[in-house]
Design a protein around this motif. Structure first.
Motif, mmCIF file in Angstrom:
data_model
loop_
_atom_site.group_PDB
_atom_site.id
_atom_site.type_symbol
_atom_site.label_atom_id
_atom_site.label_comp_id
_atom_site.label_asym_id
_atom_site.label_seq_id
_atom_site.Cartn_x
_atom_site.Cartn_y
_atom_site.Cartn_z
ATOM 1 N N LEU A 183 -7.242 -5.062 3.101
ATOM 2 C CA LEU A 183 -7.505 -5.159 1.844
ATOM 3 C C LEU A 183 -7.807 -3.839 1.051
ATOM 4 O O LEU A 183 -8.632 -3.029 1.843
ATOM 5 N N LEU A 184 -7.436 -3.343 -0.065
ATOM 6 C CA LEU A 184 -8.046 -2.256 -0.968
ATOM 7 C C LEU A 184 -8.661 -3.040 -1.948
ATOM 8 O O LEU A 184 -8.236 -3.676 -2.791
ATOM 9 N N LEU A 185 -9.940 -2.895 -1.781
ATOM 10 C CA LEU A 185 -10.907 -3.585 -2.961
ATOM 11 C C LEU A 185 -11.365 -2.628 -4.073
ATOM 12 O O LEU A 185 -11.683 -1.395 -3.477
ATOM 13 N N VAL A 186 -11.427 -2.988 -5.075
ATOM 14 C CA VAL A 186 -11.618 -2.112 -6.268
ATOM 15 C C VAL A 186 -12.636 -2.705 -7.201
ATOM 16 O O VAL A 186 -12.283 -3.541 -7.714
ATOM 17 N N GLY A 187 -13.939 -2.131 -7.199
ATOM 18 C CA GLY A 187 -15.142 -2.835 -8.078
ATOM 19 C C GLY A 187 -15.523 -1.760 -8.923
ATOM 20 O O GLY A 187 -15.834 -0.618 -8.624
ATOM 21 N N LEU A 225 -3.184 5.324 -2.478
ATOM 22 C CA LEU A 225 -1.968 4.471 -2.249
ATOM 23 C C LEU A 225 -0.697 5.636 -2.216
ATOM 24 O O LEU A 225 0.040 5.171 -1.596
ATOM 25 N N GLU A 226 -0.888 6.845 -2.585
ATOM 26 C CA GLU A 226 -0.141 7.755 -2.656
ATOM 27 C C GLU A 226 0.175 8.058 -0.995
ATOM 28 O O GLU A 226 1.133 8.608 -0.643
ATOM 29 N N GLN A 227 -1.254 8.232 -0.329
ATOM 30 C CA GLN A 227 -1.231 8.447 0.929
ATOM 31 C C GLN A 227 -0.875 7.277 2.042
ATOM 32 O O GLN A 227 -0.209 7.479 2.968
ATOM 33 N N ASP A 228 -1.183 6.075 1.389
ATOM 34 C CA ASP A 228 -1.080 4.848 2.179
ATOM 35 C C ASP A 228 -0.762 3.649 1.511
ATOM 36 O O ASP A 228 -1.805 3.244 0.919
ATOM 37 N N ARG A 259 -1.989 -2.009 -13.047
ATOM 38 C CA ARG A 259 -0.802 -0.940 -13.457
ATOM 39 C C ARG A 259 -0.331 -0.226 -12.241
ATOM 40 O O ARG A 259 0.774 0.092 -11.688
ATOM 41 N N VAL A 260 -1.455 0.456 -11.639
ATOM 42 C CA VAL A 260 -1.519 1.308 -10.292
ATOM 43 C C VAL A 260 -0.752 0.545 -9.020
ATOM 44 O O VAL A 260 0.180 0.880 -8.448
ATOM 45 N N ALA A 261 -1.463 -0.555 -8.861
ATOM 46 C CA ALA A 261 -0.992 -1.472 -7.691
ATOM 47 C C ALA A 261 0.545 -1.710 -8.051
ATOM 48 O O ALA A 261 1.252 -1.745 -6.833
ATOM 49 N N ALA A 262 0.960 -2.303 -9.149
ATOM 50 C CA ALA A 262 2.233 -2.550 -9.411
ATOM 51 C C ALA A 262 3.123 -1.394 -9.123
ATOM 52 O O ALA A 262 4.311 -1.443 -8.501
ATOM 53 N N GLU A 263 2.862 -0.252 -9.659
ATOM 54 C CA GLU A 263 3.598 1.035 -9.237
ATOM 55 C C GLU A 263 3.672 1.473 -7.889
ATOM 56 O O GLU A 263 4.819 1.733 -7.435
ATOM 57 N N TYR A 264 2.654 0.797 -7.017
ATOM 58 C CA TYR A 264 3.128 1.198 -5.563
ATOM 59 C C TYR A 264 3.612 0.031 -4.703
ATOM 60 O O TYR A 264 3.443 -0.223 -3.528
ATOM 61 N N GLY A 265 3.813 -1.108 -5.682
ATOM 62 C CA GLY A 265 4.324 -2.136 -5.012
ATOM 63 C C GLY A 265 3.324 -3.225 -4.181
ATOM 64 O O GLY A 265 3.916 -3.983 -3.277
#
Ligand code: FAD
Ligand code: FES
Length: 259
Positions: free
Chosen positions: A110-114, A181-184, A204-210
């Motif tokens: 998981l990538l958690l963003v709080g 997400l650009e790296q991994d 928006r960013v998550a959708a951009e990187y699928g």
């Protein structure tokens, strides 16, 4: 099925000038009620029961002699001010478990963003996936930071951001998310909790990187059980859903971010 329960505060810690952490003995709400981090408890804050306030479960466990649930909250108004004045041994009238938490498995990466008070509800997800998650934690300023060591103990990596540059990277969490997400891109999901404008940018960013994204929404609440329409939010398909009953966690694609 939510139940009303009298819960004793077994630990009370002031995390910073604004935030408090309480651990509650919650009977068998975890074992039998299936309580999970990311769901919320509706807590009567005051002598009258009219004043319930929704607070997320940060972590919970099947402990002895009773299950426990940790909550972390900031003082915002009358109810949370009353709550902050409670002490170890005091009892709280709690309704729970309420809402649906995040959909995850122990194998997820998981990538958690709080953001701000959105940081606590994600900690349980990091604990559950033991050292596989990365976390991006954003605060207004260093004096509002909380739970950083807790995250470091159970995450693969922790990235800190602050709006004023006094802690970690100067700027918002979505810029850090984009760089990661650009790296991994090899994450099974992005999970996010925080103010709505932040969630919109993260989605928006998550959708951009699928990468699939789940968000935990916050709306003003009254009943907390889907009976009053107080917490209705607009979905992308034009329908309305209740944050208290259908959420607070939604697939980011379901939400209408333009209202
Ligand atoms: C699902 C959910 C989970 C939450 N989890 C947490 C958490 O883990 N930690 C935390 O600090 N805060 C959390 N909140 C926000 C918290 O519920 C509010 O800060 C709190 O209700 C404010 O009450 P108050 O009496 O102190 O403030 P006041 O502003 O005096 O409250 C007045 C009224 O507005 C409602 N209200 C005000 N702000 C909010 C809000 N943001 N969300 C919902 N109702 C609100 C109150 O319930 C009350 O009816 C959560 C909110 C939701 C919806
Ligand atoms: S708070 Fe009453 S319907 Fe959600």
């Amino acid at each position: 099925m939510p139940i009303e329960q009298i819960c004793t505060i077994v630990e009370a810690v002031k995390l910073n000038q604004y935030a408090y952490s309480f651990t509650l003995a919650v009977g068998d709400m975890v074992k039998k009620g299936g309580l999970k981090a990311g769901q919320f408890l509706h807590i009567a804050c005051g002598e009258g029961l009219l004043l319930r306030r929704p607070i997320s479960v940060c972590v919970c466990g099947e402990d002895e002699p009773e299950d426990t649930a940790r909550i972390v909250f900031e003082v915002r108004g009358e109810g949370t001010r009353w709550l902050a004045q409670r002490q170890v041994g005091d009892k709280l009238n709690v309704l729970g478990p309420l809402g649906n938490g995040f959909s995850i498995t122990p194998d997820d990466r998981l990538l958690l963003v709080g953001g701000g008070i959105g940081v606590p509800p994600l900690l349980g997800q990091a604990v559950y996936t033991a050292k596989k998650a990365a976390a991006v934690l954003g605060f207004r300023s260093a004096d509002r930071a909380m739970l950083v060591e807790d995250y470091r103990e159970c995450c693969e990596a922790v990235y800190l951001c602050s709006d004023d540059g006094s802690l970690g990277r100067h700027g918002f969490v979505d810029a850090q998310l984009k760089d990661i997400l650009e790296q991994d891109k090899d994450f099974t999901a992005v999970l996010a909790c925080g103010p709505k404008p932040m969630l919109k940018n993260v989605a928006r960013v998550a959708a951009e990187y699928g990468v699939p994204c789940q968000v935990s929404l916050e709306e003003r609440m009254a009943c907390g059980v889907g009976a009053c329409l107080g917490c209705a939010v607009q979905m992308a398909d034009g329908s309305m859903k209740h944050v208290c009953k259908d959420g607070p966690v939604f697939d980011a694609k379901e939400v209408d971010w333009n209202v």
